[in-house]
Design an enzyme around this catalytic site. Structure first.
Site, mmCIF file in Angstrom:
data_model
loop_
_atom_site.group_PDB
_atom_site.id
_atom_site.type_symbol
_atom_site.label_atom_id
_atom_site.label_comp_id
_atom_site.label_asym_id
_atom_site.label_seq_id
_atom_site.Cartn_x
_atom_site.Cartn_y
_atom_site.Cartn_z
ATOM 1 N N ASN A 2 8.796 -7.726 17.152
ATOM 2 C CA ASN A 2 9.074 -8.818 16.428
ATOM 3 C C ASN A 2 10.580 -8.434 15.622
ATOM 4 O O ASN A 2 10.534 -7.628 14.867
ATOM 5 C CB ASN A 2 8.193 -9.178 15.292
ATOM 6 C CG ASN A 2 8.571 -10.767 14.701
ATOM 7 O OD1 ASN A 2 9.754 -10.970 14.135
ATOM 8 N ND2 ASN A 2 7.538 -11.541 14.892
ATOM 9 N N GLY A 14 0.827 -1.450 -0.051
ATOM 10 C CA GLY A 14 -0.255 -0.071 0.075
ATOM 11 C C GLY A 14 0.713 1.287 -0.029
ATOM 12 O O GLY A 14 0.531 2.130 -0.867
ATOM 13 N N GLU A 67 8.433 3.480 8.289
ATOM 14 C CA GLU A 67 9.090 4.473 7.404
ATOM 15 C C GLU A 67 10.349 5.092 7.628
ATOM 16 O O GLU A 67 10.874 5.675 6.901
ATOM 17 C CB GLU A 67 7.884 5.585 7.475
ATOM 18 C CG GLU A 67 6.408 5.146 6.644
ATOM 19 C CD GLU A 67 5.376 5.918 6.980
ATOM 20 O OE1 GLU A 67 5.136 6.754 5.914
ATOM 21 O OE2 GLU A 67 4.954 6.386 8.122
ATOM 22 N N LYS A 106 12.220 -10.221 13.697
ATOM 23 C CA LYS A 106 12.400 -10.443 12.306
ATOM 24 C C LYS A 106 11.597 -9.393 11.452
ATOM 25 O O LYS A 106 12.034 -8.884 10.398
ATOM 26 C CB LYS A 106 11.981 -12.032 12.011
ATOM 27 C CG LYS A 106 12.051 -12.050 10.772
ATOM 28 C CD LYS A 106 11.579 -13.818 10.359
ATOM 29 C CE LYS A 106 12.579 -14.914 11.017
ATOM 30 N NZ LYS A 106 12.176 -16.254 11.078
ATOM 31 N N THR A 107 10.203 -9.156 11.866
ATOM 32 C CA THR A 107 9.494 -8.322 10.949
ATOM 33 C C THR A 107 9.886 -6.910 10.953
ATOM 34 O O THR A 107 9.936 -6.194 10.104
ATOM 35 C CB THR A 107 7.800 -8.136 11.332
ATOM 36 O OG1 THR A 107 7.886 -8.033 12.638
ATOM 37 C CG2 THR A 107 7.478 -9.678 11.061
ATOM 38 N N LYS A 146 7.705 2.099 19.108
ATOM 39 C CA LYS A 146 7.485 3.422 18.458
ATOM 40 C C LYS A 146 7.471 2.966 17.015
ATOM 41 O O LYS A 146 7.897 1.638 16.560
ATOM 42 C CB LYS A 146 8.712 4.357 18.370
ATOM 43 C CG LYS A 146 9.062 5.002 19.552
ATOM 44 C CD LYS A 146 10.051 5.911 19.457
ATOM 45 C CE LYS A 146 10.578 6.600 20.810
ATOM 46 N NZ LYS A 146 11.974 7.186 20.924
ATOM 47 N N GLY A 147 6.827 3.587 15.879
ATOM 48 C CA GLY A 147 6.685 3.344 14.639
ATOM 49 C C GLY A 147 8.185 2.852 13.827
ATOM 50 O O GLY A 147 9.182 3.665 14.324
#
Length: 734
Positions: A627, A236, A701, A629-630, A697-698
């Site tokens: 996670n 997306g 991006e 890995k992700t 935290k994000g």
């Protein structure tokens, strides 16, 4: 065993590998019809005539929808306009044309092949009008948007102009980035079906709840009359964060024909009617004293919007907070063009703005004769000077140190063109990465059943980022269940509402709600067991009972029972809980951001101008990593996109006609595996007790920010030539 932080495999991985994961266009219904969107080849004008009769008579054609026969919508189809997500759509309500690529008709047929042939045969006659297609020509009429979402378009602290005039070192520079477009593997797709006055949409979206509200308002319906489902998204990147025209057009076609209708955009149709990154031109002025401490920063950004609405690329927001400087002035101006409305594209604002700022910092370092890393450390901001707030946490200094050591920055010879490897000129460059840590209201529910399973729900989406998996881990830890006993369900507006899966805020927002709901369910389970005369834990204090791996255990180590047994005796043989989570006053007390440092090595062929990036090293402080890995995959994806931004991507607009000439994957250049070298990623330890309940935290991006600037800086170091307009192509180096 605690699950948070472990590199747990994706719970949806098997479905994707085996092909059982169903994307929006893979759902089917009885009597399904197929729609194809017809677009205007004209950049500005109006429709004079449509010859639809011959097309309507073609084999299999069920309908030809145009402004002449399409259903009339409340407020001309603009009832849901509320940017940035409620966009101005093109819904066949009038004859006006505002950009090439605007939807002007929809053809519906029994098969996709019949619909495609009929759409190609439709003849439309236009009155062409003068179109604004040159950024350079339109820039003279640039105007202020006033606001950028919740921020002012222009800000100033101190007196940047006066401070700059008295500074020992100054640079005054111009940078540019091109229009770019999202190219997810899965194109936009919608399947619409009506049951009386109720509408169901299977839509490839980043926000099922947003689509529900937008479509309901557009059609003058209650939100409860619209259900949106979306189990998997094949990419997306911000482009699917809004409900675009094709979603409503599919619903209109289904209503018109009385049949379920599927509408899938063709690859060239992703260039225009579903947004993209706008062109930017940015002026950056930096001034410093003799030691390299910043005295003033000016950052003035221009970006294009469309003729039908304003959308601003927030390039200068990063400049307001990244470095310690007492005098900072920023501004944003819009340039109106006859193109489709831009939208969010991975790291919107920061990706483009950090290219300019980090390139300018490198140029200032060269001007002042200071190492680029040392310059950034000299101007390290311990607090957010723009908001006048402390950071909730900030591990950027550790990121610089870790990444510089792993990269071998100390081996860098500062002289341009001084390093070689065989025939290649070798350059080393660096940049700073940052993105706001955002959180929005979210809700989740959990149901514990006697079979020892937990079903957790929220109407969020999995864009391929690992949402199914990380929410499973969060829920497992909050409940005290093994992850194999947790099933996380998402992508349905019948579930508790979640915010848009964008802005790197899904884990922060939905994860906080999942954590809260599961804690409530856990507390209720323990309470029931302690009050149940049939339980071995009857009469125990709640504080003495813990839930681990699906077992209720007393602190004395003698009494225990399976959670499933206690649940079986509960009223209704189940325990259910729901929770809402939203930001509190922490947003007024702290500035919250993810940070990182990225170091790039560039190799440049001095005779051919070919650029290669054999290695990138990045270190990031993102709070709690749910996670490993992700998270690593997310940062790697961002770095790859940063390489793409620096060296490959550009949507080429033909200024005669307003059409993109490379609207396909053959000519819209993106990197392939052979273009990507070694990527070394480290997460530095960072504890943030303020950002949210799970401390995360994000990071979706932040990995992209700073990369393009670091590569441009490495190319300069290799060649001695500064490229200030992306992408960096060989013709710019020769």
């Amino acid at each position: 065993m605690k699950q948070t932080g472990l590199p747990m495999n994706r719970v949806d991985g098997e479905d994707k590998v085996c092909g059982t994961a169903r994307y929006a266009a893979e759902f089917t219904l009885p009597r399904l019809a197929h729609a194809v969107m017809v677009q205007s080849p004209v950049a500005s004008g109006r429709i004079l005539a449509i010859d639809g009769k011959p097309v309507a008579a073609m084999p299999g054609v069920l309908a030809v929808l145009t402004h002449e026969n399409a259903m009339k919508l409340p407020k001309g189809g603009k009832a849901a306009v509320q940017p940035p997500q409620g966009r101005v759509l093109s819904l066949l309500q009038d004859d006006a044309v505002h950009y090439a690529g605007q939807p002007v008709a929809v053809v519906v047929a029994e098969t996709l092949e019949q619909a495609t042939a009929a759409a190609a045969a439709l003849r439309i006659r236009y009155e062409r009008r003068s179109a604004s297609l040159s950024f350079a020509a339109a820039k003279g009429n640039a105007y202020s948007p006033g606001k950028i979402q919740e921020s002012e378009a222009d800000t100033a602290r101190g007196d940047a102009s006066r401070a700059a005039s008295a500074a020992a070192k100054r640079v005054d520079l111009n940078y540019a980035t091109p229009m770019e477009h999202h190219n997810p593997m899965e194109p936009h797709a919608t399947l619409a079906t009506w049951n009386g006055d109720h509408l169901t949409l299977y839509d490839s979206t980043q926000h099922v709840a947003g689509v529900q509200k937008t479509i309901a308002k557009t059609f003058g319906m209650q939100a409860s009359q619209v259900r949106v489902r979306n189990l998997f998204v094949g990419g997306g990147f911000g482009g699917k964060g809004s409900a675009w025209s094709h979603v409503a057009l599919a619903a209109m076609a289904a209503r018109h024909t009385g049949r379920p209708v599927r509408l899938v955009l063709q690859r060239p149709q992703l260039f225009g009617p579903v947004g993209g990154r706008p062109r930017t031109e940015q002026v950056v002025k930096l001034a410093a004293d003799g030691q390299g401490r910043l005295a003033a920063i000016e950052h003035r950004a221009f970006s294009n919007t469309s003729a039908i609405e304003d959308w601003t690329e927030s390039c200068a927001l990063v400049t307001r907070m990244l470095y310690a400087c007492p005098n900072v002035a920023t501004s944003h101006r819009l340039v109106k063009l006859n193109v489709g409305t831009p939208t969010f594209q991975r790291a919107p604002g920061e990706a483009t703005g950090s290219f300019a700022l980090e390139s300018a910092m490198d140029e200032l370092a060269a001007e002042a004769g200071i190492d680029p890393l040392r310059l950034r450390l000299l101007n390290y901001a311990d607090t957010d000077l723009e908001k006048r707030l402390p950071y909730s946490s900030k591990a950027l200094r550790a990121c610089y140190e870790t990444a510089a050591e792993r990269f071998g920055w100390a081996r860098r010879d500062p002289r341009p063109r001084s390093m070689r490897q065989g025939q290649w000129l070798v350059g080393m460059g660096m940049g700073t990465a940052t993105r706001p840590a955002k959180r929005s209201p979210a809700a989740a529910s959990v149901k514990l059943t006697p079979d020892g399973q937990a079903v957790v729900r929220s109407s969020t989406e999995d864009l391929g980022t690992g949402t199914y998996t990380v929410m499973t881990q969060i829920a497992a830890d909050a409940l005290g269940y093994a992850p194999g006993k947790v099933r996380f369900e998402l992508g349905d507006t019948d579930f508790p509402e979640a915010p848009v899966s964008a802005g790197s805020m899904t884990v922060e927002s939905v994860g906080s709600a999942v954590h809260a709901a599961c804690q409530l369910a856990r507390h209720e389970l323990v309470r029931l067991a302690c009050r149940d005369p049939l339980s071995p834990l009857s009469g125990a204090s709640l504080a003495d009972v813990r839930l681990e791996d699906g077992w209720l255990r007393h602190a004395d180590g003698k009494r225990a029972e399976p959670a499933s047994a206690a649940i079986a005796r509960a009223p209704g043989a189940a325990i259910e809980a729901s929770a809402d989570s939203k930001p509190g006053d922490e947003t007024e007390r702290y500035s919250m951001h993810s940070f990182g440092a990225v170091f790039c090595e560039a190799h440049v062929d001095p005779e051919l101008g070919i650029v290669r990036v054999p290695r990138v090293v990045g270190a990031y402080g993102v709070g709690t990593v749910i996670n490993a890995k992700t998270a690593h995959s997310q940062i790697m994806g961002g770095i790859v996109w940063g390489i793409s931004q620096a060296l490959h991507e550009e949507s080429l607009l033909d200024e005669r006609y307003g059409r993109f000439v490379n609207a396909n994957l053959a000519e819209y250049h993106i990197p392939v595996n052979a273009d990507i070298g070694d990527i070394d990623i480290t997460f530095v330890p960072e504890t943030d007790p303020h950002v949210n309940a799970i401390g995360a935290k994000g990071l979706g991006e932040v990995g992209m920010t700073g990369v393009a600037g670091a590569i441009a800086n490495a190319v300069y170091h290799a060649t001695g030539k500064r490229i200030r307009e992306l992408p960096i192509r060989l013709d710019k180096l020769l």
